[in-house]
Write an enzyme that holds these catalytic residues in place. Structure first.
Site, PDB file in Angstrom:
ATOM      1  CE  LYS A   1       8.988 -12.779 -13.734  1.00 60.01           C
ATOM      2  NZ  LYS A   1       9.588 -12.463 -15.005  1.00 60.01           N
TER       3      LYS A   1
ATOM      4  CE  LYS B   1      -9.260  -3.993  14.517  1.00 53.81           C
ATOM      5  NZ  LYS B   1      -8.404  -4.165  13.382  1.00 53.81           N
TER       6      LYS B   1
ATOM      7  CG  ASN C   1      -0.210  -0.079   2.514  1.00 54.10           C
ATOM      8  OD1 ASN C   1       0.528   0.832   2.870  1.00 54.10           O
ATOM      9  ND2 ASN C   1      -0.370  -1.178   3.244  1.00 54.10           N
TER      10      ASN C   1
ATOM     11  CG  PHE D   1      -2.723   5.633  13.337  1.00 55.69           C
ATOM     12  CD1 PHE D   1      -2.000   5.375  14.492  1.00 55.69           C
ATOM     13  CD2 PHE D   1      -2.580   6.872  12.725  1.00 55.69           C
ATOM     14  CE1 PHE D   1      -1.156   6.329  15.027  1.00 55.69           C
ATOM     15  CE2 PHE D   1      -1.735   7.826  13.249  1.00 55.69           C
ATOM     16  CZ  PHE D   1      -1.025   7.561  14.401  1.00 55.69           C
TER      17      PHE D   1
ATOM     18  CG  ASP E   1      -6.581  -5.231   6.616  1.00 56.14           C
ATOM     19  OD1 ASP E   1      -6.097  -5.162   7.761  1.00 56.14           O
ATOM     20  OD2 ASP E   1      -7.076  -4.248   6.027  1.00 56.14           O
TER      21      ASP E   1
ATOM     22  CE  LYS F   1      -8.251  -0.040  13.114  1.00 50.13           C
ATOM     23  NZ  LYS F   1      -7.493   0.534  11.999  1.00 50.13           N
TER      24      LYS F   1
END
Ligand code: FMN
Length: 397
Positions: free
Chosen positions: A288, A340, A209, A322, A278, A336
């Site tokens: 490959k 959590k 990301n 975060f 995730d 969240k």
């Protein structure tokens, strides 16, 4: 830096003298008030004018020059200094201070100040490794003087080895860190995660990301500057290893998981700002994957939810998560926080201007366990880090 602090830079006669200009420029950009003392030898390399222009203050070179105002210069600069930094520090100045010699403006000011003094040595490898120089450095360290270890590399004289002036951004960072007088995290162990993780597809491909790691690195540096012992677990980023912080480099969610679990028990505050994947590839290909004309379908499966696991294991640790969201920011972040078992969540809407992954600023809301929402303006990631620890410390009190 909000309130302006004063740094006195002592410049000695070494070939790396011009690099002190870059350190001064970096300090000025952070709103630091800079005064410069040059030794007589230093003025053989660069004129005081360059230092005067950059520091925007008169440069002091001569202890017996007629003072401009009725103040005794070496005492006045010694008192004004919040931090003194000697860049480059020659074998000569190190030897003089270690042996109590105060025969010019710089050595006298170093002797007269109560401020922290940081030496950034630079010299030929044989000079640096000379047992007399090393013994002087050890002696000064015992007296509480700080040293920025020189780098290794090709020196101006052509020799290769230790003795190269450390990079100017690292020197500036260490000076700025020493200027922070707020040590409210002294004695605390802070664990920070930063950057992205990667999920490997085959030996050459992976998905990841856009996290730059800038927020996590800013948090780690802020904790260090406030006196904490900091461990930073970082995914792949282009950022420099911060000084005075233990950095553990990882790539995958699995490696992040292993490293975080190893350090969690021993931490007082844990800030999980990394953008951990995730999902991971269901079937990693050892070879490959060959290109062909058709589509390539990849199947992903859930990977470790490290934050959730920490929430369930938590004893006395303060756990900060975060939430980077593109819609229903506060609602999703509060969900969240509960799910959590977090103490704080930093929520940012990645679609807002001035916020998000790669930029130097962010616009966040900090949500406490009791669901109080503290919305913050657009500010630098460093400022966000400052606010976060201000809030945590206020609550601890
Ligand atoms: C071209 C040149 C380069 C020098 N480079 C260094 C150096 O990098 N480090 C060092 O300790 N001394 C270096 N010296 C020696 C110092 O200039 C000398 O020891 C001087 O007395 C230092 O004075 P100061 O510590 O008062 O500035 C160099 C001398 C010359 C002529």
């Amino acid at each position: 830096m909000s309130e302006s602090k004063t740094v006195v830079i002592g410049v000695c006669g070494g070939i790396a003298v011009y690099k002190a200009l870059d350190v001064i420029s970096r300090l000025k950009k952070q709103n630091v008030n800079v005064h410069v003392i040059m030794t007589k030898s230093a003025t053989e390399f660069v004129t005081p004018l360059s230092f005067q222009s950059l520091s925007q203050n008169m440069v002091v070179t001569d202890m017996f020059a007629e003072p401009k105002a009725w103040e005794i210069q070496h005492i006045s600069l010694a008192k004004k200094a919040d931090v003194m930094a000697i860049i480059p520090a020659t074998a000569n100045i190190i030897g003089k201070v270690a042996n109590g010699i105060a025969d010019d403006m710089l050595s006298t000011t170093i002797m007269a100040t109560h401020a922290k003094v940081i030496f950034a040595p630079a010299m030929n490898t044989n000079m640096y490794n000379n047992p007399i120089v090393q013994s002087n450095i050890s002696k000064l360290k015992e007296f509480g003087y700080d040293f920025i270890c020189p780098a290794s590399g090709r020196l101006a004289c052509g020799d290769v080895g230790d003795g190269k002036l450390q990079e100017t951004d690292i020197i500036a960072e260490q000076i700025l860190s020493a200027l922070n007088s707020n040590k409210d995290l002294q004695g605390k162990k802070v664990l920070v995660t930063a950057g992205p993780t990667i999920s490997k597809i085959d030996p050459v491909r992976y998905i990841t990301n856009g996290s730059s790691g800038k927020t996590g690195y800013a948090i780690a540096k802020e904790a260090r500057d406030r006196g904490a012992k900091v461990t930073l677990i970082s995914g792949p980023t282009n950022l420099k290893k911060p000084v005075g912080i233990e950095v553990i480099n990882i790539e995958t969610n699995e490696e992040m998981h292993e490293s975080v679990m190893k350090h969690f028990d021993d931490s007082d505050i844990v800030v999980k700002s990394a953008a951990v994947a995730d999902y991971k590839i269901k079937c990693y290909s050892n070879e490959k994957i060959k290109k062909n004309d058709g589509a390539l379908n990849l199947e992903f499966i859930r990977d470790n939810d490290i934050l959730k696991e920490l929430g369930s294991l938590k004893k006395n640790q303060i756990l900060v998560g975060f939430a980077a969201e593109s819609h229903n920011l506060i609602e999703n972040a509060k969900g969240k926080l509960d799910k959590k078992n977090l103490d704080y969540i930093v929520a940012n809407n990645i679609t807002e201007s001035g916020a998000g992954f790669r930029c130097d600023t962010n616009k966040v809301s900090i949500i406490k366990r009791d669901k109080t929402v503290i919305p913050l303006e657009v500010m630098t990631k460093k400022k966000v880090a400052e606010k976060l620890f201000d809030i945590i410390n206020e609550d601890i009190k």
